[in-house]
Design a protein around this motif. Structure first.
Motif, PDB file in Angstrom:
ATOM      1  N   MET A 272       0.840  -1.213   0.000  1.00 13.02           N
ATOM      2  CA  MET A 272       0.000   0.000   0.000  1.00 13.02           C
ATOM      3  C   MET A 272       0.869   1.255   0.000  1.00 13.02           C
ATOM      4  O   MET A 272       1.304   1.722   1.054  1.00 13.02           O
ATOM      5  CB  MET A 272      -0.905  -0.003   1.254  1.00 13.02           C
ATOM      6  N   TYR A 273       1.119   1.742  -1.210  1.00 10.36           N
ATOM      7  CA  TYR A 273       1.913   2.969  -1.287  1.00 10.36           C
ATOM      8  C   TYR A 273       1.044   4.197  -1.540  1.00 10.36           C
ATOM      9  O   TYR A 273       1.551   5.266  -1.819  1.00 10.36           O
ATOM     10  CB  TYR A 273       2.970   2.843  -2.387  1.00 10.36           C
ATOM     11  N   ALA A 274      -0.283   4.020  -1.435  1.00  8.29           N
ATOM     12  CA  ALA A 274      -1.197   5.124  -1.749  1.00  8.29           C
ATOM     13  C   ALA A 274      -0.931   6.325  -0.852  1.00  8.29           C
ATOM     14  O   ALA A 274      -0.888   7.467  -1.315  1.00  8.29           O
ATOM     15  CB  ALA A 274      -2.647   4.669  -1.597  1.00  8.29           C
ATOM     16  N   VAL A 275      -0.726   6.057   0.429  1.00  3.77           N
ATOM     17  CA  VAL A 275      -0.522   7.165   1.366  1.00  3.77           C
ATOM     18  C   VAL A 275       0.804   7.875   1.082  1.00  3.77           C
ATOM     19  O   VAL A 275       0.880   9.107   1.104  1.00  3.77           O
ATOM     20  CB  VAL A 275      -0.584   6.668   2.816  1.00  3.77           C
ATOM     21  N   ASP A 276       1.844   7.090   0.775  1.00  3.08           N
ATOM     22  CA  ASP A 276       3.129   7.692   0.414  1.00  3.08           C
ATOM     23  C   ASP A 276       2.965   8.595  -0.798  1.00  3.08           C
ATOM     24  O   ASP A 276       3.452   9.733  -0.841  1.00  3.08           O
ATOM     25  CB  ASP A 276       4.165   6.616   0.069  1.00  3.08           C
ATOM     26  N   LEU A 277       2.241   8.051  -1.785  1.00  2.81           N
ATOM     27  CA  LEU A 277       2.038   8.800  -3.022  1.00  2.81           C
ATOM     28  C   LEU A 277       1.311  10.112  -2.735  1.00  2.81           C
ATOM     29  O   LEU A 277       1.756  11.184  -3.161  1.00  2.81           O
ATOM     30  CB  LEU A 277       1.223   7.942  -4.000  1.00  2.81           C
TER      31      LEU A 277
ATOM     32  N   GLY B  29      -8.226  15.970   2.271  1.00  2.94           N
ATOM     33  CA  GLY B  29      -9.060  15.321   1.261  1.00  2.94           C
ATOM     34  C   GLY B  29      -8.578  13.916   0.949  1.00  2.94           C
ATOM     35  O   GLY B  29      -9.384  12.994   0.795  1.00  2.94           O
ATOM     36  N   GLY B  30      -7.258  13.758   0.886  1.00  5.98           N
ATOM     37  CA  GLY B  30      -6.694  12.430   0.645  1.00  5.98           C
ATOM     38  C   GLY B  30      -7.100  11.454   1.736  1.00  5.98           C
ATOM     39  O   GLY B  30      -7.470  10.303   1.457  1.00  5.98           O
ATOM     40  N   GLY B  31      -7.064  11.930   2.970  1.00  2.73           N
ATOM     41  CA  GLY B  31      -7.458  11.088   4.101  1.00  2.73           C
ATOM     42  C   GLY B  31      -8.924  10.707   4.034  1.00  2.73           C
ATOM     43  O   GLY B  31      -9.308   9.563   4.299  1.00  2.73           O
ATOM     44  N   LEU B  32      -9.747  11.686   3.624  1.00  2.00           N
ATOM     45  CA  LEU B  32     -11.189  11.457   3.527  1.00  2.00           C
ATOM     46  C   LEU B  32     -11.500  10.376   2.487  1.00  2.00           C
ATOM     47  O   LEU B  32     -12.294   9.456   2.731  1.00  2.00           O
ATOM     48  CB  LEU B  32     -11.865  12.778   3.135  1.00  2.00           C
ATOM     49  N   VAL B  33     -10.829  10.482   1.339  1.00  2.00           N
ATOM     50  CA  VAL B  33     -11.056   9.497   0.274  1.00  2.00           C
ATOM     51  C   VAL B  33     -10.554   8.127   0.704  1.00  2.00           C
ATOM     52  O   VAL B  33     -11.220   7.102   0.486  1.00  2.00           O
ATOM     53  CB  VAL B  33     -10.360   9.948  -1.032  1.00  2.00           C
ATOM     54  N   ALA B  34      -9.381   8.093   1.362  1.00  2.00           N
ATOM     55  CA  ALA B  34      -8.827   6.820   1.821  1.00  2.00           C
ATOM     56  C   ALA B  34      -9.784   6.153   2.817  1.00  2.00           C
ATOM     57  O   ALA B  34      -9.935   4.926   2.840  1.00  2.00           O
ATOM     58  CB  ALA B  34      -7.463   7.048   2.485  1.00  2.00           C
TER      59      ALA B  34
ATOM     60  N   GLY C   1     -11.444   3.751   0.444  1.00  2.00           N
ATOM     61  CA  GLY C   1     -10.455   2.697   0.665  1.00  2.00           C
ATOM     62  C   GLY C   1     -10.664   1.952   1.977  1.00  2.00           C
ATOM     63  O   GLY C   1      -9.992   0.944   2.232  1.00  2.00           O
ATOM     64  N   GLY C   2     -11.568   2.465   2.794  1.00  2.00           N
ATOM     65  CA  GLY C   2     -11.839   1.804   4.070  1.00  2.00           C
ATOM     66  C   GLY C   2     -10.667   1.864   5.042  1.00  2.00           C
ATOM     67  O   GLY C   2     -10.551   1.045   5.952  1.00  2.00           O
ATOM     68  N   MET C   3      -9.788   2.870   4.855  1.00  7.56           N
ATOM     69  CA  MET C   3      -8.648   3.005   5.763  1.00  7.56           C
ATOM     70  C   MET C   3      -9.029   3.981   6.875  1.00  7.56           C
ATOM     71  O   MET C   3      -9.471   5.097   6.594  1.00  7.56           O
ATOM     72  CB  MET C   3      -7.436   3.536   4.995  1.00  7.56           C
ATOM     73  N   SER C   4      -8.895   3.561   8.100  1.00  6.94           N
ATOM     74  CA  SER C   4      -9.323   4.436   9.195  1.00  6.94           C
ATOM     75  C   SER C   4      -8.390   5.656   9.286  1.00  6.94           C
ATOM     76  O   SER C   4      -7.208   5.552   8.942  1.00  6.94           O
ATOM     77  CB  SER C   4      -9.326   3.686  10.520  1.00  6.94           C
TER      78      SER C   4
ATOM     79  N   SER D  74      -0.937   7.797  10.719  1.00  2.87           N
ATOM     80  CA  SER D  74       0.333   7.187  11.122  1.00  2.87           C
ATOM     81  C   SER D  74       1.176   6.804   9.910  1.00  2.87           C
ATOM     82  O   SER D  74       2.397   6.949   9.904  1.00  2.87           O
ATOM     83  CB  SER D  74       0.080   5.967  12.020  1.00  2.87           C
ATOM     84  N   ARG D  75       0.511   6.356   8.821  1.00  2.59           N
ATOM     85  CA  ARG D  75       1.265   6.050   7.596  1.00  2.59           C
ATOM     86  C   ARG D  75       1.829   7.319   6.982  1.00  2.59           C
ATOM     87  O   ARG D  75       2.935   7.328   6.440  1.00  2.59           O
ATOM     88  CB  ARG D  75       0.363   5.350   6.581  1.00  2.59           C
ATOM     89  N   LEU D  76       1.011   8.399   7.072  1.00  3.06           N
ATOM     90  CA  LEU D  76       1.457   9.684   6.533  1.00  3.06           C
ATOM     91  C   LEU D  76       2.703  10.157   7.278  1.00  3.06           C
ATOM     92  O   LEU D  76       3.663  10.656   6.678  1.00  3.06           O
ATOM     93  CB  LEU D  76       0.320  10.714   6.680  1.00  3.06           C
ATOM     94  N   GLU D  77       2.685   9.992   8.581  1.00 10.63           N
ATOM     95  CA  GLU D  77       3.838  10.405   9.381  1.00 10.63           C
ATOM     96  C   GLU D  77       5.108   9.674   8.957  1.00 10.63           C
ATOM     97  O   GLU D  77       6.194  10.252   8.926  1.00 10.63           O
ATOM     98  CB  GLU D  77       3.567  10.152  10.873  1.00 10.63           C
TER      99      GLU D  77
END
Lengths: 118, 177
Positions: free
Chosen positions: B1-6, B85-90, B94-97, B103-106
């Motif tokens: 899952m590199y979506a958050v990195d991206l 917005g990225g977090g909201l969509v995820a 994406g069902g990511m809490s 924490s992934r963003l950090e």
């Protein structure tokens, strides 16, 4: 010195590209004199006036306003002259982004430092 | 899952500042050109010169300075909104809490990415301001000319902003940021 012209133009040539608009024009305006310039549209009336106040470059000749030659004047002389003369442009040329009061205040506000120093 | 990195790296380094710059070029750049252009049409700029003021000093300098200050502020706001917005969509798609997203963003982003984006912002403001004001002063007497210059202003400043972003990418790559 009473008869020294207020505006004195000698041998003025102004042109754009190949076109010569003013060809060796000489003109004196004395103190208290009112001069109207009449001519057909595109005849160079505005060009003459805009050249006198320095908005258009001239190719040849000499312009003196209130005894100041605009080519040889120092920055200070030029600024003093620019504060003294008044020009009403064809479109009115009030500053459209300012109110009437601000329009009146504008030169006072901007020249405050110079006036205080004088 | 590199979506958050991206999301994190792309927004902070490139997309945040670029979208803000393009929006400002379209919104403020065009209004600068139209404003100065109509002042040219009404001979107000000539009037300023006649009264002994330098139009560059009284009309252009303040406008360009304001953009140089405003662009970094807007870039910061834009990037934060984009991360949100990225977090909201995820979360919704994406069902990511939100906790996991944060924490992934950090882990994914660092101060370096943030700096890379923010350093570019004032230069974008400078380019937009200078192009918009220069085009405004090129307006001739007609309404047609005003329209042409306003179009040219927006097209040129968006183009230059993208080119500048590319040059910055080369620069940052070469210094390893």
């Amino acid at each position: 010195m009473k008869d020294k012209p207020v505006i004195s133009i000698k041998d003025l040539v102004v042109g754009f590209g190949d076109q010569i608009v003013l060809d060796h024009l000489s003109l004196d305006v004395r103190k208290g004199e009112i001069l109207g310039v009449v001519g057909k549209s595109g005849g160079g009336k505005s060009v003459l006036l805009r050249t006198i106040i320095g908005l258009l470059p001239k190719r040849h000749g000499k312009i003196e306003v209130l005894g100041v030659d605009l080519d040889t004047a120092t920055e200070q002389q030029r600024r003093a002259l620019e504060r003294r003369w008044g020009v009403l442009f064809q479109q009115g040329a009030l500053f459209s982004s300012l109110t009437v009061r601000q329009n009146v205040q504008f030169p006072m506000r901007e020249n405050l430092e110079d006036l205080a120093a004088a | 899952m590199y979506a958050v990195d991206l999301v994190g790296i792309l927004i902070l380094r490139e997309v945040g500042v670029l979208i803000v710059a393009i929006m400002v070029a379209g919104r403020s750049g065009s209004s600068y050109t139209a404003e100065l252009g109509s002042m040219m049409m009404r001979e107000e700029v000539d009037a300023l010169r006649t009264m002994g003021f330098d139009p560059v000093e009284v009309l252009i300098l303040p406008r360009v300075l304001v953009l140089i200050i405003a662009l970094p502020v807007l870039t910061f706001l834009g990037s934060m909104a984009a991360l949100y917005g990225g977090g909201l969509v995820a979360w919704l798609y994406g069902g990511m809490s939100p906790e996991i997203y944060i924490s992934r963003l950090e882990e994914a982003i660092s101060l370096t990415h943030f700096k890379v984006g923010m350093v570019k912002a004032p230069f974008m403001g400078l380019v937009i301001g200078v192009v918009a004001c220069a085009e405004g002063l090129l307006v001739k007497g007609s309404a047609e000319s005003l329209g042409l210059q306003t179009t040219a202003s927006v097209v040129k400043s968006i183009f230059l902003v993208i080119v500048l972003d590319g040059l910055f990418a080369i620069f940052f790559a070469s210094i390893g940021m």
